[in-house]
Design a protein around this motif. Structure first.
Motif, PDB file in Angstrom:
ATOM      1  N   ALA A 574      11.591   9.754 -12.872  1.00 33.11           N
ATOM      2  CA  ALA A 574      12.240  10.577 -11.844  1.00 33.11           C
ATOM      3  C   ALA A 574      13.716  10.788 -12.173  1.00 33.11           C
ATOM      4  CB  ALA A 574      12.087   9.922 -10.477  1.00 33.11           C
ATOM      5  N   LEU A 575      14.378   9.721 -12.652  1.00 34.00           N
ATOM      6  CA  LEU A 575      15.782   9.878 -13.048  1.00 34.00           C
ATOM      7  C   LEU A 575      15.910  10.866 -14.202  1.00 34.00           C
ATOM      8  CD1 LEU A 575      17.175   6.219 -12.863  1.00 34.00           C
ATOM      9  CD2 LEU A 575      17.408   8.051 -11.178  1.00 34.00           C
ATOM     10  N   ALA A 576      14.956  10.805 -15.145  1.00 38.12           N
ATOM     11  CA  ALA A 576      14.984  11.760 -16.261  1.00 38.12           C
ATOM     12  C   ALA A 576      14.793  13.191 -15.771  1.00 38.12           C
ATOM     13  CB  ALA A 576      13.910  11.399 -17.278  1.00 38.12           C
ATOM     14  N   GLN A 577      13.910  13.374 -14.759  1.00 38.64           N
ATOM     15  CA  GLN A 577      13.733  14.701 -14.183  1.00 38.64           C
ATOM     16  C   GLN A 577      15.020  15.203 -13.533  1.00 38.64           C
ATOM     17  OE1 GLN A 577       9.855  13.359 -12.133  1.00 38.64           O
ATOM     18  NE2 GLN A 577       9.588  15.585 -12.198  1.00 38.64           N
ATOM     19  N   LEU A 578      15.756  14.275 -12.897  1.00 43.97           N
ATOM     20  CA  LEU A 578      16.962  14.660 -12.168  1.00 43.97           C
ATOM     21  C   LEU A 578      18.179  14.823 -13.064  1.00 43.97           C
ATOM     22  CD1 LEU A 578      16.622  12.330  -9.042  1.00 43.97           C
ATOM     23  CD2 LEU A 578      16.787  14.816  -8.965  1.00 43.97           C
ATOM     24  N   ARG A 585      22.566   6.150 -18.682  1.00 44.05           N
ATOM     25  CA  ARG A 585      24.002   5.885 -18.704  1.00 44.05           C
ATOM     26  C   ARG A 585      24.598   5.800 -17.289  1.00 44.05           C
ATOM     27  NH1 ARG A 585      25.826   6.514 -23.913  1.00 44.05           N
ATOM     28  NH2 ARG A 585      24.524   7.792 -25.297  1.00 44.05           N
ATOM     29  N   LEU A 586      23.780   6.166 -16.285  1.00 48.96           N
ATOM     30  CA  LEU A 586      24.250   6.056 -14.905  1.00 48.96           C
ATOM     31  C   LEU A 586      24.607   4.600 -14.593  1.00 48.96           C
ATOM     32  CD1 LEU A 586      21.566   8.253 -13.096  1.00 48.96           C
ATOM     33  CD2 LEU A 586      23.993   8.818 -13.313  1.00 48.96           C
ATOM     34  N   ALA A 587      25.687   4.406 -13.842  1.00 49.19           N
ATOM     35  CA  ALA A 587      26.141   3.052 -13.505  1.00 49.19           C
ATOM     36  C   ALA A 587      25.338   2.521 -12.322  1.00 49.19           C
ATOM     37  CB  ALA A 587      27.636   3.063 -13.196  1.00 49.19           C
ATOM     38  N   LEU A 588      24.094   2.183 -12.602  1.00 51.04           N
ATOM     39  CA  LEU A 588      23.198   1.646 -11.581  1.00 51.04           C
ATOM     40  C   LEU A 588      22.634   0.312 -12.054  1.00 51.04           C
ATOM     41  CD1 LEU A 588      21.052   4.837 -10.808  1.00 51.04           C
ATOM     42  CD2 LEU A 588      23.007   4.002  -9.492  1.00 51.04           C
ATOM     43  N   PRO A 589      22.418  -0.629 -11.137  1.00 52.15           N
ATOM     44  CA  PRO A 589      21.748  -1.865 -11.545  1.00 52.15           C
ATOM     45  C   PRO A 589      20.415  -1.583 -12.227  1.00 52.15           C
ATOM     46  CG  PRO A 589      22.681  -2.119  -9.359  1.00 52.15           C
ATOM     47  CD  PRO A 589      22.856  -0.680  -9.727  1.00 52.15           C
ATOM     48  N   PHE A 590      19.685  -0.597 -11.730  1.00 48.39           N
ATOM     49  CA  PHE A 590      18.378  -0.272 -12.313  1.00 48.39           C
ATOM     50  C   PHE A 590      18.509   0.136 -13.774  1.00 48.39           C
ATOM     51  CE2 PHE A 590      15.207   2.912 -13.484  1.00 48.39           C
ATOM     52  CZ  PHE A 590      14.026   2.220 -13.236  1.00 48.39           C
ATOM     53  N   THR A 591      19.434   1.051 -14.084  1.00 46.85           N
ATOM     54  CA  THR A 591      19.556   1.530 -15.455  1.00 46.85           C
ATOM     55  C   THR A 591      20.152   0.459 -16.373  1.00 46.85           C
ATOM     56  OG1 THR A 591      21.689   2.517 -14.866  1.00 46.85           O
ATOM     57  CG2 THR A 591      19.757   3.942 -14.779  1.00 46.85           C
ATOM     58  N   GLN A 592      20.988  -0.399 -15.815  1.00 48.82           N
ATOM     59  CA  GLN A 592      21.576  -1.467 -16.615  1.00 48.82           C
ATOM     60  C   GLN A 592      20.535  -2.503 -17.024  1.00 48.82           C
ATOM     61  OE1 GLN A 592      24.727  -2.699 -14.009  1.00 48.82           O
ATOM     62  NE2 GLN A 592      26.009  -0.904 -14.473  1.00 48.82           N
ATOM     63  N   GLN A 593      19.481  -2.643 -16.201  1.00 42.52           N
ATOM     64  CA  GLN A 593      18.419  -3.599 -16.513  1.00 42.52           C
ATOM     65  C   GLN A 593      17.268  -2.954 -17.286  1.00 42.52           C
ATOM     66  OE1 GLN A 593      17.316  -5.051 -12.654  1.00 42.52           O
ATOM     67  NE2 GLN A 593      19.370  -5.832 -12.202  1.00 42.52           N
ATOM     68  N   LEU A 594      17.338  -1.661 -17.501  1.00 41.47           N
ATOM     69  CA  LEU A 594      16.227  -0.935 -18.106  1.00 41.47           C
ATOM     70  C   LEU A 594      16.055  -1.311 -19.583  1.00 41.47           C
ATOM     71  CD1 LEU A 594      14.159   1.394 -17.575  1.00 41.47           C
ATOM     72  CD2 LEU A 594      15.900   2.952 -18.455  1.00 41.47           C
ATOM     73  N   ASP A 595      14.826  -1.517 -19.976  1.00 41.64           N
ATOM     74  CA  ASP A 595      14.500  -1.730 -21.393  1.00 41.64           C
ATOM     75  C   ASP A 595      14.491  -0.357 -22.068  1.00 41.64           C
ATOM     76  OD1 ASP A 595      13.279  -2.084 -23.866  1.00 41.64           O
ATOM     77  OD2 ASP A 595      11.949  -3.671 -23.141  1.00 41.64           O
TER      78      ASP A 595
END
Length: 778
Positions: A574-578, A585-595
């Motif tokens: 969904a983030l890729a769609q948006l 590279r978004l400063a989000l906990p989710f993206t920072q933890q993403l493999d």
């Protein structure tokens, strides 16, 4: 009724047929008492249709008799039909209870298993009573029915009690029409009935007082396998964190909340906030597990329901449970509450164990000891589960205490129908006339034992209710084992039913509404005829047909089913769609933890359109929102992240935008833009908004969008009735928010009450659709 030629104009003889749940519920002695009251002669008997009465006397008394028959029937009886035909007078002087009679065709109904009545409870707690501390005490107003019945008529010889020969005192009660145990088929006492046993895990007979031994073991932190009505449970002390953790580890149930049993309503009120609807559920004949708001100081171990604002609580529903909880209370004393964990006796994803040898083999590695008995269980039956929503009950699992009581339709089916249900939370259904027999909970059809239970259940229902289906209805998903089973059956006429149409048709069937209505079907996934995965659908539906007029805008499922188990995939897609391929590279906990390496593999799959189906699922939107908000990346059980998301939500929050987009092509369905909602969520995450506020805004945003969708359909079609169904509507916050908004806007809202909104109610809808379609063709 026609007039009959008689000598005495004041005297009449009638034959009365009574259909419904009228066997094994004290109906014949009730009829006997009415006949005595009105000084009438004749007989009453069970047969394969129900109950037949032939009765004669003064005409006024006969009318009074029939009125009382329907107004004063026993608490467990459920009269579906009373028909009367005149007969010639015989001149009988007495009224008797005649022997049961079997016919070639069976129309009788079997009562569900029912919680212990007050009279039996008094007996087992009275030291002067001969059934004091007897764990198998029952009467015509309570006790096992469905789980012990082998065949009809419902007589002792056709139950698993047939090997227990009544002693002289029990026989006297059994044969006395004035006794509440008259023809109570499971009746017994310590002299002639089943007995408890306390066994070690390797099957060695141990303590002479099984109840005391079990209570001591629980208090000491042991895990005990307990044989109940419909199978085995696994029990431990609810306030013992080490014991609960050990149970989870051995049972391989990592996170799903565990059910609790409390000694009584007073203890339950120390755990949860109990409203009147919940109290009625807890204390009613079915005694389901009821999900209720937990108190902050509830004396239960953290691992019972980690991260949950609710607890699932039930009260004792058999004498065995009453006695065990009383004994446990005596052992632990006043410093600990009499509350135990009581969860299904199985490994995760397996069916509940109910045969003794199988239980020893499968539960031996889990349980430290067994509290068991020698009364056989013929049909396994899990506990039912309910919650409270919009001022009424909301069934999550319809099983013990409810099945196999039929759901009555408004009109007769054109022919007998078998519906095979779905893949998860499977139930099947058999329909005939105006009755639909929705089965007990079978479970997820993901292994051979559960599939075997599915086939055994269908065969048992066909035999009990003497239904030979002429049509089989099934879900359109070709990979469902229930669908494959349906297609392999030697039934010539087969009807595929779209998943979400079945959800809405189940609600129409329950309410007896012909449609069309606005149907909002929201769940995790269902087979879409357009090649996508559906799950957030706005339909215009009758039982016979549906039109998809709107749906949630598409998300992507990278890896298909793997995305259901790993919601981070849906969130990342969904983030890729948006935001495009550099979203990480978004400063989000989710993206920072993403493999990132794992995501790159999925990105290439999406780019090449490999195993990355599009979905309109509202369940997946909630998964994505929950994953982004920090609820986790992996779902350890179905819907875990979305469930936890609801639990943290602050309901006093404004909604996120979720705009309604016009159809891409003329006459096509409109869409609800879930990506816009997720974009607003991301903005709040970057601004540091608390997760509870974000969760509340998501719920209100979805509810407002669905309200807008219903308004749109009302404007275009003039429809004002909305049916809500699908597993997402187990989310009480969403259901109550949406239902309240719809009602405030002038809509009539139909909420499933008799069958679950999840896939446990699909089979009811499949029967309704197949019946309507066959009826139209005829």
């Amino acid at each position: 009724m026609t007039e009959q030629t008689i000598t005495n104009p004041q005297q009449r003889r009638w034959r009365i047929y009574v259909r419904g749940i009228v066997q094994g519920v004290g109906f014949r002695p009730f009829v006997f008492g009415l006949a005595e009251r009105w000084q009438l002669a004749g007989f009453v008997r069970n047969d394969s249709y129900g109950v037949t009465i032939e009765i004669e006397g003064e005409e006024r008394a006969l009318h009074e008799f029939v009125t009382a028959l329907q107004r004063e029937s026993p608490p467990l009886a459920r009269i579906e039909q009373v028909s009367i035909e005149p007969l010639a007078l015989v001149g009988e002087r007495a009224f008797v209870i005649a022997a049961s009679q079997a016919q070639a065709q069976r129309r009788t109904l079997i009562a569900p298993d029912t919680a212990t009545c007050a009279d039996c409870l008094r007996e087992i707690t009275d030291p002067a009573d001969r059934r004091y501390r007897y764990a198998f005490t029952n009467c015509t107003n309570c006790g096992p029915r469905f789980t012990i019945v082998l065949d009809v008529p419902y007589d002792r010889a056709n139950t698993t009690m047939r090997s227990f020969v009544l002693c002289e005192r029990c026989r006297a009660e059994y044969e006395d029409p004035r006794d509440r145990r008259f023809h109570a088929q499971p009746t017994a006492c310590p002299v002639c009935g089943p007995q408890l046993q306390w066994l070690t895990a390797d099957g060695v007979l141990a303590e002479p007082d099984p109840l005391r031994a079990a209570a001591v073991a629980l208090a000491q932190g042991q895990i005990v396998a307990v044989k109940g009505l419909g199978g085995y449970h696994l029990a431990c002390a609810a306030d013992d964190e080490a014991a609960v953790r050990r149970l989870r580890q051995r049972k391989q149930r990592e996170a799903r909340p565990l059910a609790l049993m409390t000694r009584d309503l007073t203890v339950a009120a120390r755990l949860c906030v109990i409203d009147p609807v919940a109290q009625t559920l807890l204390t009613g004949p079915a005694h389901p597990i009821v999900l209720m708001p937990r108190r902050s100081d509830a004396p239960v171990a953290p691992s019972v329901a980690p991260g949950m604002r609710t607890l699932g609580v039930m009260l004792p529903y058999t004498p065995l449970h009453h006695l065990l909880l009383a004994e446990y209370a005596a052992v632990v004393g006043p410093t600990r509450e009499a509350v135990i964990v009581l969860t299904s006796g199985n490994l995760s994803d397996e069916p509940i164990a109910y045969h003794d040898d199988d239980a020893q083999q499968r539960l031996g590695p889990i349980a430290d000891a067994f509290l068991t008995h020698n009364r056989p269980i013929h049909m396994r039956c899990d506990d039912s589960v309910a919650s409270v929503a919009v001022g009424g009950p909301l069934l999550i699992r319809r099983s013990r205490g409810y099945a196999p009581a039929p759901i009555t339709l408004a009109a007769e089916l054109p022919c007998p129908i078998l519906a095979c249900g779905g893949h998860l939370k499977n139930t099947f259904a058999l329909g005939r006339g105006r009755e639909v027999f929705l089965s007990h909970h079978i479970g997820d059809l993901e292994n051979l034992p559960t599939l075997r239970s599915f086939h055994e259940g269908i065969a048992h229902f066909q035999r009990l209710f003497d239904i030979t289906p002429e049509v089989v209805a099934y879900d359109l998903h070709p990979g469902y084992l229930a669908t494959q089973a349906a297609l392999a059956m030697p039934i010539e006429r087969k009807i595929g039913v779209q998943h979400h149409h079945a959800h809405i048709a189940a609600v129409l069937a329950e309410y007896g509404h012909p449609g069309p209505v606005i149907g909002v079907a929201a769940d995790g996934s269902g087979y879409g005829p357009d090649g996508t995965v559906w799950g957030g659908e706005v339909l215009v539906a009758t039982c016979a047909s549906y039109e998809r007029v709107g749906h949630l805008g598409h998300l992507i499922l990278p890896g298909g089913e793997q995305a259901v188990r790993q919601p981070w995939r849906v969130a990342a897609a969904a983030l890729a769609q948006l935001y495009g391929p550099d979203f990480w590279r978004l400063a989000l906990p989710f993206t920072q933890q993403l493999d990132q390496s794992a995501w790159q593999v999925l990105a290439r799959m999406i780019e090449r359109n490999l195993n990355s189906p599009r979905t309109s699922s509202l369940g997946r939107l909630f998964d994505a929102a929950a994953a982004l908000t920090g609820m986790g990346q992996i779902a350890r059980y179905e819907g875990e992240l979305a469930i936890r998301f609801e639990q943290i939500a602050d309901p006093q929050q404004p909604p996120y935008p979720m705009p309604l987009r016009e159809p891409a092509t003329a006459g096509g369905p409109f869409t609800l833009d879930g990506l816009a909602l997720l974009a607003a969520l991301v903005d709040d995450l970057r601004a540091g908004v608390a997760p509870a506020a974000i969760a509340g805004r998501v719920h209100h945003g979805v509810a407002r969008a669905l309200l807008a969708a219903c308004r749109r359909v009302r404007e275009e079609r003039g429809l004002t009735i909305v049916a809500l169904s699908g597993g997402v509507f187990q989310n009480v916050l969403l259901l109550e928010t949406l239902a309240g908004a719809l009602q405030a806007d002038g809509f009539t809202v139909l909420i499933p009450r008799l069958a679950p909104p999840n896939d446990g109610g699909l089979a009811l809808g499949q029967v309704a659709v197949a019946g309507a379609q066959v009826g139209e063709r005829q």
